[in-house]
Design a protein around this motif. Structure first.
Motif, mmCIF file in Angstrom:
data_model
loop_
_atom_site.group_PDB
_atom_site.id
_atom_site.type_symbol
_atom_site.label_atom_id
_atom_site.label_comp_id
_atom_site.label_asym_id
_atom_site.label_seq_id
_atom_site.Cartn_x
_atom_site.Cartn_y
_atom_site.Cartn_z
ATOM 1 N N SER A 37 -19.097 9.318 28.297
ATOM 2 C CA SER A 37 -18.917 9.853 27.142
ATOM 3 C C SER A 37 -18.901 11.259 27.162
ATOM 4 O O SER A 37 -19.947 11.976 28.166
ATOM 5 N N ARG A 38 -18.119 12.078 26.578
ATOM 6 C CA ARG A 38 -18.352 13.603 26.541
ATOM 7 C C ARG A 38 -19.179 13.967 25.552
ATOM 8 O O ARG A 38 -19.788 14.956 26.101
ATOM 9 N N ARG A 39 -19.292 13.529 24.471
ATOM 10 C CA ARG A 39 -20.064 14.136 23.401
ATOM 11 C C ARG A 39 -21.637 13.729 23.740
ATOM 12 O O ARG A 39 -22.382 14.704 23.500
ATOM 13 N N GLU A 73 -7.313 10.599 25.034
ATOM 14 C CA GLU A 73 -7.843 11.081 23.771
ATOM 15 C C GLU A 73 -8.438 10.219 22.760
ATOM 16 O O GLU A 73 -9.187 10.307 21.802
ATOM 17 N N TYR A 77 -12.226 9.531 23.918
ATOM 18 C CA TYR A 77 -13.033 10.429 23.758
ATOM 19 C C TYR A 77 -13.157 11.012 22.233
ATOM 20 O O TYR A 77 -14.294 11.403 21.865
ATOM 21 N N GLU A 132 -15.766 9.558 19.315
ATOM 22 C CA GLU A 132 -16.959 9.525 19.238
ATOM 23 C C GLU A 132 -17.095 10.602 17.997
ATOM 24 O O GLU A 132 -18.135 11.127 17.647
ATOM 25 N N TRP A 133 -15.913 11.170 17.444
ATOM 26 C CA TRP A 133 -16.105 12.009 16.302
ATOM 27 C C TRP A 133 -15.036 11.560 14.920
ATOM 28 O O TRP A 133 -14.374 10.734 15.257
ATOM 29 N N HIS A 173 -14.296 18.559 17.699
ATOM 30 C CA HIS A 173 -13.972 17.728 18.910
ATOM 31 C C HIS A 173 -13.158 18.557 19.894
ATOM 32 O O HIS A 173 -12.512 17.718 20.662
ATOM 33 N N SER A 218 -13.892 20.201 22.296
ATOM 34 C CA SER A 218 -14.169 20.162 23.889
ATOM 35 C C SER A 218 -13.767 18.774 24.352
ATOM 36 O O SER A 218 -13.569 18.796 25.506
ATOM 37 N N SER A 219 -13.921 17.873 23.461
ATOM 38 C CA SER A 219 -13.487 16.520 23.872
ATOM 39 C C SER A 219 -12.138 16.574 24.339
ATOM 40 O O SER A 219 -11.753 15.781 25.314
#
Length: 507
Positions: A380-382, A456, A459, A462-463, A473, A475-476
């Motif tokens: 997960s990036r977030r 894309e 990641y 998550e938004w 989003h 940064s993701s």
């Protein structure tokens, strides 16, 4: 592509190390102290080292402490469990704190809060007070999460496994170093003139002082991200302040994090268990002197100087050739071999054979720790901090359960407990086979040919649409672009899939 090229040509003038579009370093230079990347690296591993030093300062002196405090085998087992159980929930909390406040404040605050417990060990006078100081000191092991979060925030995909592995490995080295340092400090203080029941108490001021100083070093010299600290970036608008509920939700609902937590419970969790029992095991089983048992026990923890970094490095090398699937295969294979050698260790009846097998076992189990955190940054990036905290907490849960089941009281001999612990490793490593990334695949299958998934897609899921409208989003997006290398060399070279229209190369 011209915009991306222009950005990367200008970045080396701003940073001592080459960086990607997120300003994460694409190289790891171990002998550099260049800010912010390498300075964060050295501050993180040394602070974690100091916490390991404190948390496992008691086991090498247990033969003295148990006589002074009249500790039974059950008391010692409970104290060992207490030393690693405190960090179970603290590691999850630490992950959330890193996501919201940054690794610098999160780690320094915890180190300063737990340092008094190390000092108070010197006045422990009963089994209960000894258990309590070990319990509260063990909270400091949660700095592992901030160490991994910090490295994942400072280093790019091609080297993040190595950075995580070296930082954690050198930090875990404290578990081996304390086996050498504490008996030596105790001997020096005793030889100066203190009686042995006083000398062991004075000895604890050394790890307590080192731990305290490491926290101040982080506050004075540390930096959360390549571009600055969380507070300044949020104040300037360069970094949006995220909602805790959303960060936590996307972390705990990602099944990959739970599998990695289980896996980590039987590599790092086993390492914690062995740190607690191995000196006493050799002391009692082979009738060795305290110092000799300490030296042998130290060799288990000291393997971290090579083994865990090697695990991270292997993860990165496998990813360059085979992508994420290579990372997963390497993790499963190395940890399975660690379980095999753990079973063998419990069957050894001679001192020499036991030492040799223990060292081989330590290399595999610690390399598996490094390999685990070669995968974690991509789940997960977030919610990177939450996933790191879940995985790290899983290590402590594994240690608690293993010690409760196999090493508490006299139900099993220690050699039988070690054998059964090896069987647990083998079983709890199997679920790695269930980890699947839609954009990269899993151990036994690649991506679906019917539905092409991109980084894309994964990641940005998550938004929600409202958050995307606000630009939260971005940064993701950058991370997704920089993680394309996880497809593996052949797929990256042959892929004709264009980047998402929202990717940084089109901004």
């Amino acid at each position: 592509m011209e915009v991306q090229g222009t950005v990367r040509e200008s970045e080396p003038q701003e940073f001592a190390l080459p960086v990607d579009s997120e300003h994460k370093a694409t190289e790891l230079r171990l002998f550099s102290m260049a800010p912010p990347h390498m300075r964060a690296f050295h501050l993180s591993w040394f602070s974690f080292f100091s916490c390991f030093l404190s948390s496992f300062a008691a086991p090498p002196l247990l033969p003295i402490i148990r006589d002074n405090l009249n500790l039974t085998a059950t008391d010692i087992g409970n104290a060992g469990i207490a030393s690693v159980s405190g960090a179970v929930f603290a590691r999850i909390a630490m992950g959330s704190a890193c996501d919201l406040f940054g690794p610098r404040l999160a780690s320094a605050s915890l180190i300063l809060l737990t340092a008094p417990a190390v000092y108070f060990t010197s006045i422990a006078s009963s089994p209960v007070s000894f258990l309590l100081v070990r319990f509260f000191t063990g909270f400091s092991l949660s700095t592992f999460v901030s160490t991994q979060f910090w490295m994942s925030s400072m280093f790019s995909s091609p080297v993040v496994g190595t950075a995580n592995g070296v930082a954690a490995g050198w930090g875990n080295l404290g578990g081996g170093a304390t086996q050498l340092i504490m008996p030596l400090v105790f001997a020096i203080i005793r030889d100066i003139g203190a009686i042995k029941f006083t000398a062991w108490r004075i000895s604890f001021f050394i790890p307590a002082l080192i731990q305290t100083l490491s926290a101040f070093a982080i506050l004075i010299f540390g930096q959360d991200l390549p571009d600055g600290n969380f507070a300044r970036l949020q104040k300037s608008g360069e970094k949006q302040k995220d909602e805790f509920s959303r960060v936590f939700y996307h972390g705990v609902t990602n099944y990959r994090g739970w599998i990695l937590a289980l896996t980590y419970g039987y590599c790092f969790g086993v390492e914690l268990t062995v740190d607690n029992i191995i000196a006493e095991y050799f002391y009692d089983r082979f009738n060795l002197k305290l110092h000799t048992a300490g030296i042998i026990a130290a060799s288990f923890g000291l393997a971290n100087i090579i083994a865990r970094p090697a695990g991270g490095w292997i993860s990165d090398i496998m990813a360059k050739r085979f992508g994420m699937r290579g990372r997963l295969w390497a993790l499963w294979l190395v940890q399975t071999l660690g379980g095999v050698f753990c079973v063998i260790l419990g069957q050894m009846g001679s001192l020499t054979a036991s030492i040799i097998v223990m060292i081989i076992f330590s290399v595999f189990v610690q390399a598996a720790c490094g390999l685990t955190f070669g995968v974690v940054p991509f789940v997960s990036r977030r919610s990177l901090g939450v996933i790191s905290g879940m995985t790290g907490g899983g290590g402590n849960v594994g240690a608690v359960l293993t010690q409760l089941i196999f090493f508490k009281g006299s139900k099993y001999s220690k050699e039988t407990g070690i054998t059964l612990m090896g069987v647990m490793i083998l079983c709890c490593t199997l679920p790695i086979m269930l980890i699947y990334f839609p954009q990269w695949g899993g151990m036994f299958c690649g991506t679906s040919e019917n539905k092409i998934a991109t980084e894309e897609d994964y990641y940005l899921s998550e938004w929600d649409s409202k958050e995307k409208e606000k630009g939260l989003h971005q940064s993701s997006l950058k991370f997704a672009d920089n993680s394309r290398s996880e497809r593996g060399r052949s797929k990256v070279n042959s892929s004709t899939m264009p980047p998402s229209e929202n990717s940084p190369t089109h901004v």
